[in-house]
Write an enzyme that holds these catalytic residues in place. Structure first.
Site, PDB file in Angstrom:
ATOM      1  N   ARG A 238       0.890  -1.020   0.054  1.00 41.54           N
ATOM      2  CA  ARG A 238       0.041   0.146  -0.110  1.00 41.54           C
ATOM      3  C   ARG A 238       1.045   1.240  -0.173  1.00 41.54           C
ATOM      4  O   ARG A 238       1.834   1.316   0.629  1.00 41.54           O
ATOM      5  CB  ARG A 238      -0.921   0.031   1.312  1.00 41.54           C
ATOM      6  CG  ARG A 238      -2.186  -0.849   1.325  1.00 41.54           C
ATOM      7  CD  ARG A 238      -3.170  -0.513   0.080  1.00 41.54           C
ATOM      8  NE  ARG A 238      -4.303  -1.022   0.051  1.00 41.54           N
ATOM      9  CZ  ARG A 238      -4.505  -2.268  -0.602  1.00 41.54           C
ATOM     10  NH1 ARG A 238      -3.610  -2.404  -1.377  1.00 41.54           N
ATOM     11  NH2 ARG A 238      -5.698  -2.659  -0.900  1.00 41.54           N
ATOM     12  N   GLU A 267      -3.513   7.729  -5.369  1.00 42.61           N
ATOM     13  CA  GLU A 267      -3.779   6.963  -6.765  1.00 42.61           C
ATOM     14  C   GLU A 267      -5.095   7.651  -7.300  1.00 42.61           C
ATOM     15  O   GLU A 267      -5.994   7.487  -6.701  1.00 42.61           O
ATOM     16  CB  GLU A 267      -3.551   5.572  -6.467  1.00 42.61           C
ATOM     17  CG  GLU A 267      -2.356   4.831  -6.074  1.00 42.61           C
ATOM     18  CD  GLU A 267      -2.297   3.441  -5.812  1.00 42.61           C
ATOM     19  OE1 GLU A 267      -3.577   2.829  -6.143  1.00 42.61           O
ATOM     20  OE2 GLU A 267      -1.499   2.852  -5.377  1.00 42.61           O
ATOM     21  N   HIS A 285      -0.268   0.073 -10.207  1.00 43.08           N
ATOM     22  CA  HIS A 285      -1.262  -0.837  -9.128  1.00 43.08           C
ATOM     23  C   HIS A 285      -1.945  -1.911  -9.920  1.00 43.08           C
ATOM     24  O   HIS A 285      -3.123  -2.000 -10.048  1.00 43.08           O
ATOM     25  CB  HIS A 285      -2.366   0.188  -8.448  1.00 43.08           C
ATOM     26  CG  HIS A 285      -2.593  -0.572  -7.174  1.00 43.08           C
ATOM     27  ND1 HIS A 285      -3.152   0.331  -6.262  1.00 43.08           N
ATOM     28  CD2 HIS A 285      -2.577  -1.742  -6.763  1.00 43.08           C
ATOM     29  CE1 HIS A 285      -3.547  -0.600  -5.022  1.00 43.08           C
ATOM     30  NE2 HIS A 285      -3.228  -1.789  -5.547  1.00 43.08           N
TER      31      HIS A 285
END
Length: 319
Positions: A238, A267, A285
């Site tokens: 994360r 993000e 991601h």
């Protein structure tokens, strides 16, 4: 009568097909806002909702959902976007999708590790620009991966899968976890109960821990300073675990040889200063982004909803 569920995001086609077979499913070709989810849940008397991490299910959202909603299944292993106490207070079950994305997330951790150590981004840029310039034996040198000491922070399913892959490169595994693993899972790795004590031994550091209040900015100026000079940093966990300003300073100063990042503090609007650094290999991601895994994640979320609506305890219940 089939149970009414919402898939308020663009799910893989195979997941949509299964949802329509098993439920009275309302599906979409875009990601809905939480306000839209609330309105639709009321309109359709929805019993189950599948969400993705960008849809933040806060207390405010949970309080506005109709009583018909019995279960919310996140299509992810992480669940920091779900407010568990608020859901528990209303009796709404929450589930995630562990196990099914372990292998592919570990694969991308190795992709980042290899590209960071071997200057993959720079080599790609050279080739895309046409190359044409010969390099001497002292130019553009990366780091040998085989035999390095890999430190893993967070030795759960994904951390263990990363360790298994790293052993194929003859790497020495050390790890820090809330508790020591049994010997059959540890597989000869060296355990550190204290993160700071492990860091000076990490030629490569991989983050594989969840994003919690405890782990927020665990990578900062102080912890980065404890790493050996010329070390490599990998994050597929994360973005909240990392103070990116501190990371950028360590990359610019040469303290870190390179970094490989799949997750970011913000993000998708990540810090663009990172892309200006030649020694950072970046992916958006995509740890679980394979056809097989995204299907499996959707199937698992639907299984959890089905179990909950049958009055069973879902296999991946979060409370």
């Amino acid at each position: 009568m089939k149970h009414s569920i919402l898939l308020p995001y663009r799910a893989p086609q195979n997941v949509v097909i299964l949802a329509n077979q098993r439920f009275q499913a309302t599906t979409f070709d875009r990601e809905l806002s939480v306000d839209e989810i609330i309105a639709l849940a009321k309109e359709k008397k929805t019993e189950g909702i599948v969400v993705v991490p960008k849809q933040k299910i806060t207390k405010d959202v949970i309080d506005k959902l109709p009583d018909s909603v019995k279960v919310i299944a996140t299509c992810s292993v992480g669940f920091d976007h779900l407010e568990i106490p608020a859901a528990k207070a209303r009796g709404i079950l929450l589930t995630n999708t562990p196990d099914v994305l372990t292998e592919c997330t570990a694969d991308i951790a190795m992709l980042l590790l290899l590209n960071a150590c071997r200057r993959g981004r720079e080599y790609m840029q050279i080739m895309e620009s046409g190359w044409r310039k010969a390099f001497s034996q002292s130019d553009m040198l990366g780091l040998k991966v085989s035999g390095k000491t890999l430190g893993i922070y967070g030795m759960g399913r994904i951390g263990q899968a990363v360790a298994d892959r790293a052993r194929g490169f003859g790497m020495k595994i050390i790890y820090c976890n809330r508790r020591r693993l049994p010997a059959e899972l540890e597989k000869g790795a060296t355990y550190f109960s204290d993160f700071n004590e492990m860091l000076p031994h990490c030629q490569i550091l991989s983050l594989n821990a969840p994003g919690t209040a405890e782990t927020k900015h665990i990578i900062n100026d102080e912890t980065l300073a404890l790493l050996p000079n010329n070390s490599v940093f990998i994050n597929v966990a994360r973005g909240s675990l990392v103070d990116e300003s501190a990371l950028i300073r360590a990359l610019k100063s040469g303290k870190l040889f390179a970094a490989g990042l799949d997750v970011f503090e913000n993000e998708p609007a990540y810090n663009l200063e990172l892309k200006e650094l030649h020694n950072v290999f970046l992916t958006p991601h995509m740890g679980s982004a394979t056809q097989e895994t995204r299907d499996a994640m959707g199937y698992r979320a639907l299984e959890n909803i089905e179990q909950a609506l049958k009055g069973q305890r879902p296999q991946d219940s979060l409370w």
